[in-house]
Design a protein around this motif. Sequence first.
Motif, PDB file in Angstrom:
ATOM      1  N   PRO A  81       0.835  -1.208   0.000  1.00 33.60           N
ATOM      2  CA  PRO A  81       0.000   0.000   0.000  1.00 33.60           C
ATOM      3  C   PRO A  81       0.870   1.259   0.000  1.00 33.60           C
ATOM      4  CG  PRO A  81      -0.005  -1.020   2.160  1.00 33.60           C
ATOM      5  CD  PRO A  81       0.774  -1.915   1.265  1.00 33.60           C
ATOM      6  N   LEU A  82       1.282   1.699  -1.180  1.00 39.89           N
ATOM      7  CA  LEU A  82       2.196   2.830  -1.301  1.00 39.89           C
ATOM      8  C   LEU A  82       1.588   4.133  -0.803  1.00 39.89           C
ATOM      9  CD1 LEU A  82       3.881   2.146  -4.751  1.00 39.89           C
ATOM     10  CD2 LEU A  82       4.827   1.830  -2.498  1.00 39.89           C
ATOM     11  N   ALA A  83       0.287   4.325  -0.998  1.00 41.28           N
ATOM     12  CA  ALA A  83      -0.346   5.556  -0.521  1.00 41.28           C
ATOM     13  C   ALA A  83      -0.279   5.642   0.998  1.00 41.28           C
ATOM     14  CB  ALA A  83      -1.791   5.608  -0.995  1.00 41.28           C
ATOM     15  N   GLU A  84      -0.480   4.500   1.684  1.00 39.47           N
ATOM     16  CA  GLU A  84      -0.364   4.484   3.144  1.00 39.47           C
ATOM     17  C   GLU A  84       1.047   4.798   3.583  1.00 39.47           C
ATOM     18  OE1 GLU A  84      -1.697   1.053   5.288  1.00 39.47           O
ATOM     19  OE2 GLU A  84      -3.497   0.922   4.066  1.00 39.47           O
ATOM     20  N   LEU A  85       2.028   4.216   2.902  1.00 34.42           N
ATOM     21  CA  LEU A  85       3.425   4.459   3.260  1.00 34.42           C
ATOM     22  C   LEU A  85       3.797   5.916   3.060  1.00 34.42           C
ATOM     23  CD1 LEU A  85       5.196   1.338   1.749  1.00 34.42           C
ATOM     24  CD2 LEU A  85       4.828   1.855   4.148  1.00 34.42           C
ATOM     25  N   LEU A  86       3.336   6.510   1.985  1.00 32.64           N
ATOM     26  CA  LEU A  86       3.630   7.910   1.712  1.00 32.64           C
ATOM     27  C   LEU A  86       2.991   8.810   2.751  1.00 32.64           C
ATOM     28  CD1 LEU A  86       5.031   9.853  -0.172  1.00 32.64           C
ATOM     29  CD2 LEU A  86       2.991   9.906  -1.580  1.00 32.64           C
ATOM     30  N   ALA A  87       1.792   8.457   3.190  1.00 34.80           N
ATOM     31  CA  ALA A  87       1.105   9.260   4.205  1.00 34.80           C
ATOM     32  C   ALA A  87       1.791   9.138   5.568  1.00 34.80           C
ATOM     33  CB  ALA A  87      -0.350   8.831   4.312  1.00 34.80           C
ATOM     34  N   LYS A  88       2.320   7.951   5.879  1.00 32.41           N
ATOM     35  CA  LYS A  88       2.961   7.722   7.170  1.00 32.41           C
ATOM     36  C   LYS A  88       4.304   8.418   7.293  1.00 32.41           C
ATOM     37  CE  LYS A  88       1.812   3.031   7.937  1.00 32.41           C
ATOM     38  NZ  LYS A  88       2.337   1.758   8.351  1.00 32.41           N
ATOM     39  N   SER A  89       5.062   8.446   6.224  1.00 30.36           N
ATOM     40  CA  SER A  89       6.442   8.900   6.312  1.00 30.36           C
ATOM     41  C   SER A  89       6.618  10.286   5.743  1.00 30.36           C
ATOM     42  CB  SER A  89       7.348   7.925   5.562  1.00 30.36           C
ATOM     43  OG  SER A  89       7.046   7.984   4.194  1.00 30.36           O
ATOM     44  N   GLY A  90       7.727  10.910   6.130  1.00 29.69           N
ATOM     45  CA  GLY A  90       8.095  12.198   5.570  1.00 29.69           C
ATOM     46  C   GLY A  90       8.781  11.994   4.237  1.00 29.69           C
ATOM     47  N   ASP A  91       9.193  13.070   3.622  1.00 30.73           N
ATOM     48  CA  ASP A  91       9.818  12.974   2.301  1.00 30.73           C
ATOM     49  C   ASP A  91      11.140  12.213   2.331  1.00 30.73           C
ATOM     50  OD1 ASP A  91       7.760  14.392   1.197  1.00 30.73           O
ATOM     51  OD2 ASP A  91       8.749  16.322   1.459  1.00 30.73           O
ATOM     52  N   GLY A  92      12.001  12.485   3.337  1.00 34.75           N
ATOM     53  CA  GLY A  92      13.322  11.862   3.382  1.00 34.75           C
ATOM     54  C   GLY A  92      13.282  10.396   3.757  1.00 34.75           C
ATOM     55  N   ASP A  93      12.263   9.989   4.503  1.00 36.56           N
ATOM     56  CA  ASP A  93      12.193   8.616   4.985  1.00 36.56           C
ATOM     57  C   ASP A  93      11.379   7.703   4.090  1.00 36.56           C
ATOM     58  OD1 ASP A  93      13.669   9.397   7.128  1.00 36.56           O
ATOM     59  OD2 ASP A  93      11.959   9.645   8.472  1.00 36.56           O
ATOM     60  N   PHE A  94      10.931   8.185   2.964  1.00 36.75           N
ATOM     61  CA  PHE A  94      10.033   7.394   2.121  1.00 36.75           C
ATOM     62  C   PHE A  94      10.700   6.114   1.620  1.00 36.75           C
ATOM     63  CE2 PHE A  94       8.051   6.534  -2.078  1.00 36.75           C
ATOM     64  CZ  PHE A  94       6.822   6.139  -1.598  1.00 36.75           C
ATOM     65  N   LEU A  95      11.915   6.216   1.065  1.00 39.72           N
ATOM     66  CA  LEU A  95      12.588   5.019   0.547  1.00 39.72           C
ATOM     67  C   LEU A  95      12.932   4.043   1.666  1.00 39.72           C
ATOM     68  CD1 LEU A  95      14.956   6.501  -2.162  1.00 39.72           C
ATOM     69  CD2 LEU A  95      12.908   5.135  -2.505  1.00 39.72           C
ATOM     70  N   ARG A  96      13.355   4.574   2.805  1.00 40.57           N
ATOM     71  CA  ARG A  96      13.683   3.713   3.939  1.00 40.57           C
ATOM     72  C   ARG A  96      12.437   2.975   4.422  1.00 40.57           C
ATOM     73  NH1 ARG A  96      13.634   4.283   9.212  1.00 40.57           N
ATOM     74  NH2 ARG A  96      13.248   6.508   9.192  1.00 40.57           N
ATOM     75  N   THR A  97      11.300   3.657   4.462  1.00 44.12           N
ATOM     76  CA  THR A  97      10.050   3.033   4.887  1.00 44.12           C
ATOM     77  C   THR A  97       9.611   1.957   3.901  1.00 44.12           C
ATOM     78  OG1 THR A  97       9.414   5.141   5.872  1.00 44.12           O
ATOM     79  CG2 THR A  97       7.683   3.512   5.608  1.00 44.12           C
ATOM     80  N   ILE A  98       9.774   2.220   2.622  1.00 44.52           N
ATOM     81  CA  ILE A  98       9.430   1.217   1.604  1.00 44.52           C
ATOM     82  C   ILE A  98      10.323  -0.009   1.753  1.00 44.52           C
ATOM     83  CG2 ILE A  98       9.536   0.705  -0.867  1.00 44.52           C
ATOM     84  CD1 ILE A  98       8.408   3.425  -1.403  1.00 44.52           C
ATOM     85  N   ALA A  99      11.626   0.215   1.956  1.00 43.62           N
ATOM     86  CA  ALA A  99      12.551  -0.910   2.124  1.00 43.62           C
ATOM     87  C   ALA A  99      12.183  -1.736   3.352  1.00 43.62           C
ATOM     88  CB  ALA A  99      13.983  -0.405   2.227  1.00 43.62           C
ATOM     89  N   GLU A 100      11.858  -1.072   4.464  1.00 46.82           N
ATOM     90  CA  GLU A 100      11.424  -1.796   5.666  1.00 46.82           C
ATOM     91  C   GLU A 100      10.180  -2.635   5.385  1.00 46.82           C
ATOM     92  OE1 GLU A 100      10.718   0.978   8.794  1.00 46.82           O
ATOM     93  OE2 GLU A 100      12.845   1.179   9.285  1.00 46.82           O
ATOM     94  N   SER A 101       9.204  -2.046   4.699  1.00 46.99           N
ATOM     95  CA  SER A 101       7.947  -2.755   4.422  1.00 46.99           C
ATOM     96  C   SER A 101       8.167  -3.943   3.498  1.00 46.99           C
ATOM     97  CB  SER A 101       6.929  -1.800   3.807  1.00 46.99           C
ATOM     98  OG  SER A 101       6.629  -0.769   4.699  1.00 46.99           O
ATOM     99  N   VAL A 102       8.993  -3.782   2.483  1.00 44.57           N
ATOM    100  CA  VAL A 102       9.257  -4.881   1.548  1.00 44.57           C
ATOM    101  C   VAL A 102       9.952  -6.032   2.270  1.00 44.57           C
ATOM    102  CG1 VAL A 102      10.638  -5.542  -0.458  1.00 44.57           C
ATOM    103  CG2 VAL A 102       9.252  -3.481  -0.540  1.00 44.57           C
ATOM    104  N   LEU A 103      10.945  -5.717   3.084  1.00 41.56           N
ATOM    105  CA  LEU A 103      11.641  -6.775   3.819  1.00 41.56           C
ATOM    106  C   LEU A 103      10.713  -7.450   4.825  1.00 41.56           C
ATOM    107  CD1 LEU A 103      15.137  -5.139   4.373  1.00 41.56           C
ATOM    108  CD2 LEU A 103      14.517  -6.927   2.756  1.00 41.56           C
ATOM    109  N   GLN A 104       9.820  -6.682   5.431  1.00 37.73           N
ATOM    110  CA  GLN A 104       8.867  -7.258   6.375  1.00 37.73           C
ATOM    111  C   GLN A 104       7.901  -8.205   5.665  1.00 37.73           C
ATOM    112  OE1 GLN A 104       9.554  -6.149   9.575  1.00 37.73           O
ATOM    113  NE2 GLN A 104       8.372  -7.942  10.124  1.00 37.73           N
ATOM    114  N   ILE A 105       7.439  -7.822   4.482  1.00 42.61           N
ATOM    115  CA  ILE A 105       6.538  -8.678   3.700  1.00 42.61           C
ATOM    116  C   ILE A 105       7.244  -9.965   3.285  1.00 42.61           C
ATOM    117  CG2 ILE A 105       5.358  -8.851   1.467  1.00 42.61           C
ATOM    118  CD1 ILE A 105       4.600  -5.881   1.831  1.00 42.61           C
ATOM    119  N   ILE A 106       8.514  -9.861   2.905  1.00 39.27           N
ATOM    120  CA  ILE A 106       9.295 -11.056   2.531  1.00 39.27           C
ATOM    121  C   ILE A 106       9.403 -12.000   3.726  1.00 39.27           C
ATOM    122  CG2 ILE A 106      11.610 -11.855   1.931  1.00 39.27           C
ATOM    123  CD1 ILE A 106      11.844  -9.340   0.157  1.00 39.27           C
TER     124      ILE A 106
END
Length: 169
Positions: free
Chosen positions: A7-32
């Motif tokens: 859910p990219l829209a949720e991730l974008l809403a949760k995180s700030g601009d600088g932390d967006f890629l880090r949050t996506i990486a955390e979520s992808v690794l968590q899903i794996i």
Amino acid sequence: MTEDRLPLAELLAKSGDGDFLRTIAESVLQIIMEADVEGLVGAGRHERSGERTTWRNGYRDRSLDTRLGTLNLKIPKLRTGAYFPGFLEPRKTVEKALVAVIQEAWIAGVSTRRVDDLVQAMGMTGISKSSVSKLCKDIDERVHAFLKRPLAGDWPYLWLDATYLKVRQ
């Protein structure tokens, strides 16, 4: 079962601009990790199944240092057996480049406190003096093995002796 889509829209809403890629990486690794554990357990989270082999038993926190910054992961625990994700190395720094930089700095004679400053300049949270020593222990072992190696056979050598005098004419 875990969700197939991130859910990219949720991730974008949760995180700030600088932390967006880090949050996506955390979520992808968590899903794996969640998908990996589902296969190991034989059932999804909160799912009843006849082919279940074990049950989940919470999470343990683990930080992972990457170029994006420190990722905070939650590794699933199992009641019987163990699970550790394949992309993490147990009790070691994952970034091989970071280890190589620390070892090169140590070889060059940089103090452990300066190495901590160097690691922080690279965007990581820092490293303790004892961690630097543990990482450089491998170098010490290789140097000692080289110095203690047996010298068998003939080793011809040439001895030169010279004096150099600089004179004015």
